[in-house]
Scaffold this motif. Structure first.
Motif, PDB file in Angstrom:
ATOM      1  N   GLY A 266      15.237 -23.302  20.859  1.00 13.82           N
ATOM      2  CA  GLY A 266      14.465 -22.774  21.503  1.00 13.82           C
ATOM      3  C   GLY A 266      14.425 -21.246  21.186  1.00 13.82           C
ATOM      4  O   GLY A 266      13.541 -20.264  21.260  1.00 13.82           O
ATOM      5  N   GLY A 267      15.555 -20.645  20.975  1.00 18.08           N
ATOM      6  CA  GLY A 267      15.881 -19.307  20.648  1.00 18.08           C
ATOM      7  C   GLY A 267      15.110 -18.874  19.707  1.00 18.08           C
ATOM      8  O   GLY A 267      14.949 -17.633  19.257  1.00 18.08           O
ATOM      9  N   LEU A 268      14.705 -19.796  18.544  1.00 17.79           N
ATOM     10  CA  LEU A 268      14.060 -19.359  17.431  1.00 17.79           C
ATOM     11  C   LEU A 268      12.618 -19.949  17.501  1.00 17.79           C
ATOM     12  O   LEU A 268      11.933 -18.632  17.229  1.00 17.79           O
ATOM     13  N   ASN A 269      12.312 -20.954  17.954  1.00 15.57           N
ATOM     14  CA  ASN A 269      11.072 -21.232  18.175  1.00 15.57           C
ATOM     15  C   ASN A 269      10.269 -20.312  19.223  1.00 15.57           C
ATOM     16  O   ASN A 269       8.903 -20.231  18.630  1.00 15.57           O
ATOM     17  N   LEU A 270      10.772 -19.688  20.211  1.00 18.80           N
ATOM     18  CA  LEU A 270       9.967 -18.730  20.803  1.00 18.80           C
ATOM     19  C   LEU A 270      10.085 -17.402  20.569  1.00 18.80           C
ATOM     20  O   LEU A 270       9.377 -16.385  21.177  1.00 18.80           O
ATOM     21  N   SER A 271      10.784 -16.986  19.370  1.00 18.59           N
ATOM     22  CA  SER A 271      11.111 -15.545  18.858  1.00 18.59           C
ATOM     23  C   SER A 271       9.605 -15.205  18.283  1.00 18.59           C
ATOM     24  O   SER A 271       8.954 -15.944  17.520  1.00 18.59           O
ATOM     25  N   THR A 272       9.415 -13.979  18.543  1.00 14.33           N
ATOM     26  CA  THR A 272       8.175 -13.122  18.044  1.00 14.33           C
ATOM     27  C   THR A 272       8.579 -12.249  17.109  1.00 14.33           C
ATOM     28  O   THR A 272       7.869 -11.339  16.433  1.00 14.33           O
ATOM     29  N   VAL A 273      10.201 -11.938  16.959  1.00 14.44           N
ATOM     30  CA  VAL A 273      10.713 -11.006  16.152  1.00 14.44           C
ATOM     31  C   VAL A 273      11.484 -11.755  15.251  1.00 14.44           C
ATOM     32  O   VAL A 273      11.781 -12.751  15.152  1.00 14.44           O
ATOM     33  N   PRO A 274      11.930 -11.238  14.097  1.00 14.67           N
ATOM     34  CA  PRO A 274      12.733 -11.728  12.831  1.00 14.67           C
ATOM     35  C   PRO A 274      14.135 -12.175  13.761  1.00 14.67           C
ATOM     36  O   PRO A 274      14.722 -11.248  14.022  1.00 14.67           O
ATOM     37  N   LYS A 275      14.528 -13.342  13.595  1.00 11.20           N
ATOM     38  CA  LYS A 275      15.683 -13.573  14.234  1.00 11.20           C
ATOM     39  C   LYS A 275      16.343 -14.918  13.400  1.00 11.20           C
ATOM     40  O   LYS A 275      15.532 -15.781  12.959  1.00 11.20           O
ATOM     41  N   VAL A 276      17.714 -14.941  13.540  1.00  9.00           N
ATOM     42  CA  VAL A 276      18.560 -15.998  12.813  1.00  9.00           C
ATOM     43  C   VAL A 276      19.619 -16.239  13.842  1.00  9.00           C
ATOM     44  O   VAL A 276      20.199 -15.404  14.607  1.00  9.00           O
ATOM     45  N   PHE A 277      20.274 -17.379  13.519  1.00 12.49           N
ATOM     46  CA  PHE A 277      21.469 -18.129  14.287  1.00 12.49           C
ATOM     47  C   PHE A 277      22.813 -17.963  13.300  1.00 12.49           C
ATOM     48  O   PHE A 277      22.118 -18.174  12.009  1.00 12.49           O
ATOM     49  N   ILE A 278      23.823 -17.704  13.595  1.00 15.07           N
ATOM     50  CA  ILE A 278      24.767 -18.077  12.612  1.00 15.07           C
ATOM     51  C   ILE A 278      25.983 -18.810  13.189  1.00 15.07           C
ATOM     52  O   ILE A 278      26.325 -18.222  14.385  1.00 15.07           O
ATOM     53  N   GLU A 279      26.241 -19.764  12.421  1.00 15.24           N
ATOM     54  CA  GLU A 279      27.547 -20.408  12.858  1.00 15.24           C
ATOM     55  C   GLU A 279      28.459 -19.979  12.078  1.00 15.24           C
ATOM     56  O   GLU A 279      28.776 -20.323  10.978  1.00 15.24           O
ATOM     57  N   CYS A 280      29.681 -19.280  12.731  1.00 12.65           N
ATOM     58  CA  CYS A 280      30.704 -18.646  11.880  1.00 12.65           C
ATOM     59  C   CYS A 280      31.736 -19.387  11.499  1.00 12.65           C
ATOM     60  O   CYS A 280      32.464 -18.959  10.453  1.00 12.65           O
ATOM     61  N   GLY A 281      31.701 -20.768  12.035  1.00 10.65           N
ATOM     62  CA  GLY A 281      32.619 -21.687  11.377  1.00 10.65           C
ATOM     63  C   GLY A 281      32.999 -22.974  12.132  1.00 10.65           C
ATOM     64  O   GLY A 281      31.931 -23.000  13.252  1.00 10.65           O
ATOM     65  N   ASN A 282      33.735 -23.679  11.999  1.00  9.29           N
ATOM     66  CA  ASN A 282      33.842 -25.026  12.786  1.00  9.29           C
ATOM     67  C   ASN A 282      35.034 -25.015  13.768  1.00  9.29           C
ATOM     68  O   ASN A 282      36.230 -25.173  12.978  1.00  9.29           O
ATOM     69  N   MET A 283      34.724 -24.895  14.841  1.00 11.48           N
ATOM     70  CA  MET A 283      35.842 -24.740  15.764  1.00 11.48           C
ATOM     71  C   MET A 283      36.835 -25.902  15.843  1.00 11.48           C
ATOM     72  O   MET A 283      38.095 -25.980  16.402  1.00 11.48           O
ATOM     73  N   ARG A 284      36.195 -27.016  15.726  1.00 10.74           N
ATOM     74  CA  ARG A 284      37.032 -28.401  15.432  1.00 10.74           C
ATOM     75  C   ARG A 284      37.875 -28.677  14.303  1.00 10.74           C
ATOM     76  O   ARG A 284      38.304 -29.607  14.259  1.00 10.74           O
ATOM     77  N   ASP A 285      37.803 -27.802  13.270  1.00 10.27           N
ATOM     78  CA  ASP A 285      38.453 -27.770  12.131  1.00 10.27           C
ATOM     79  C   ASP A 285      39.715 -27.035  12.297  1.00 10.27           C
ATOM     80  O   ASP A 285      39.482 -25.782  12.551  1.00 10.27           O
ATOM     81  N   SER A 286      41.020 -27.653  11.676  1.00  8.96           N
ATOM     82  CA  SER A 286      42.052 -26.527  12.088  1.00  8.96           C
ATOM     83  C   SER A 286      42.191 -25.307  11.171  1.00  8.96           C
ATOM     84  O   SER A 286      42.531 -24.216  11.858  1.00  8.96           O
ATOM     85  N   LYS A 287      41.563 -25.533   9.941  1.00  7.20           N
ATOM     86  CA  LYS A 287      41.922 -24.387   9.140  1.00  7.20           C
ATOM     87  C   LYS A 287      40.495 -23.029   9.595  1.00  7.20           C
ATOM     88  O   LYS A 287      41.032 -22.076   9.494  1.00  7.20           O
ATOM     89  N   ASP A 288      39.475 -23.695  10.052  1.00  8.65           N
ATOM     90  CA  ASP A 288      38.324 -22.828  10.231  1.00  8.65           C
ATOM     91  C   ASP A 288      38.647 -22.062  11.536  1.00  8.65           C
ATOM     92  O   ASP A 288      38.643 -21.062  12.036  1.00  8.65           O
ATOM     93  N   ALA A 289      39.422 -22.918  12.697  1.00 12.49           N
ATOM     94  CA  ALA A 289      40.081 -22.680  13.757  1.00 12.49           C
ATOM     95  C   ALA A 289      40.971 -21.505  13.658  1.00 12.49           C
ATOM     96  O   ALA A 289      40.880 -20.540  14.818  1.00 12.49           O
ATOM     97  N   ALA A 290      41.718 -21.396  12.729  1.00 11.95           N
ATOM     98  CA  ALA A 290      42.773 -20.512  12.551  1.00 11.95           C
ATOM     99  C   ALA A 290      42.052 -19.095  12.281  1.00 11.95           C
ATOM    100  O   ALA A 290      42.780 -17.808  12.605  1.00 11.95           O
TER     101      ALA A 290
END
Length: 315
Positions: A266-290
């Motif tokens: 919804g945060g993208l579908n309803l936007s009328t301005v240029p918008k993106v999401f970023i998933e900075c890493g995977n919290m469930r992976d120990s290396k990414d979590a570090a």
């Protein structure tokens, strides 16, 4: 951003312990005043034990902090649909540009299940207002991560002259809903909008990815005008994120490009301005979590996102 709740116990309020009164009130007053002044000078809202401290909230945003109500619940003292201002922008190459930062989820969401579980219209269908977000296996919540990165990102953009607005800055008891988050960027006439998240995928799934809006034209959603500029924004952020953080693009989504297109947010579908999401890493992976739990790395993440946004706004 994950669609599962964090598996950690809600924080319990500390109990104050009474101590014998060993000094007079007159002696306590100046000591308390000095202590308060020192606290105000050094207070920090994010975990920055191993990296640069995030910028503290401005006096304007602190004044909008949620306050207790008569029934003990917290309610935002500012309008629930008004973006949180980030303080005055400096003069610079981005003067006159507006950036909307959307820290994903809210640390207080888990206390308000009925509020965040109610369905809202995202154009293509109806979806939960918000979720609690993911968490690392040790209990570090996504909502705390997103706020910390957002607060580090804000001054980097302001130094370039941009006006920065937040969807929430720890000044609400919960939310806002995903449709409100989109509306805030629209009403701010943002030149760029970024929603910050961290994923909750399986262990072994590593890396970041940037989510771009699909071409959606249904109900209240019409992303067709923003698809191209959002892709430009997202690809620039992905490129700078790799360069600054040295993190690899996702090994489980995006075929190694670090870019994914979705039409169900919804945060993208309803936007009328240029918008993106970023998933900075995977919290469930120990290396990414570090990485995600490192203040020094979160500063790099903010820098990488900032450089991508600045590049996009420079054109």
């Amino acid at each position: 951003m994950s669609y599962v709740g964090p598996d950690f116990d809600p924080p319990q309020p500390r109990r104050s312990r009474r101590r014998p009164l060993t000094i007079t009130v007159a002696a306590l007053v100046p000591v308390a005043l000095v202590g308060w002044l020192v606290y105000e000078a050094v207070a920090d809202t994010g975990d920055s034990s191993d990296g640069a401290a995030p910028a503290t909230a401005t006096s304007a945003s602190r004044s909008a902090t949620a306050s207790p109500t008569a029934d003990g619940k917290r309610s935002a003292s500012s309008s629930p649909t008004a973006p949180t201002a980030g303080g005055p922008a400096a003069s610079g190459p981005l003067k006159g540009k507006v950036v909307l930062i959307d820290p994903g989820h809210n640390p207080g969401n888990f206390r308000h299940p009925s509020d965040i579980n109610r369905k809202v219209n995202i154009g293509t269908n109806r979806k939960e207002c918000d979720t609690t977000g993911a968490a690392t296996n040790s209990g570090y919540p996504e909502a705390q991560f997103t706020l910390d990165v957002a607060r580090r990102l804000r001054p980097l953009l302001q130094q370039q002259g941009a006006t920065v607005k937040f969807t929430q800055d720890g000044d609400r008891a919960w939310g806002p809903c995903v449709n409100e988050r989109a509306r805030m960027g629209n009403e701010a006439h943002a030149d760029a909008a970024i929603s910050i998240h961290a994923d909750g995928a399986a262990a072994g799934d590593r890396g970041f990815h940037v989510i771009l809006p699909a071409s959606v034209h249904e109900g209240a959603a019409d992303t067709r005008p923003i698809v191209a500029p959002s892709r430009d924004l997202g690809e620039r952020i992905a490129g700078s994120f790799v360069r600054v953080t040295k993190s690899a693009p996702s090994n489980y989504l995006g075929n190694g490009t670090g870019v994914v297109v979705r039409g169900d947010l919804g945060g993208l579908n309803l936007s009328t301005v240029p918008k993106v999401f970023i998933e900075c890493g995977n919290m469930r992976d120990s290396k990414d979590a570090a990485l995600l739990t490192s203040g020094a790395w979160r500063q790099k993440a903010a820098q990488g996102i900032s450089e991508g946004i600045v590049s996009f706004l420079h054109g």
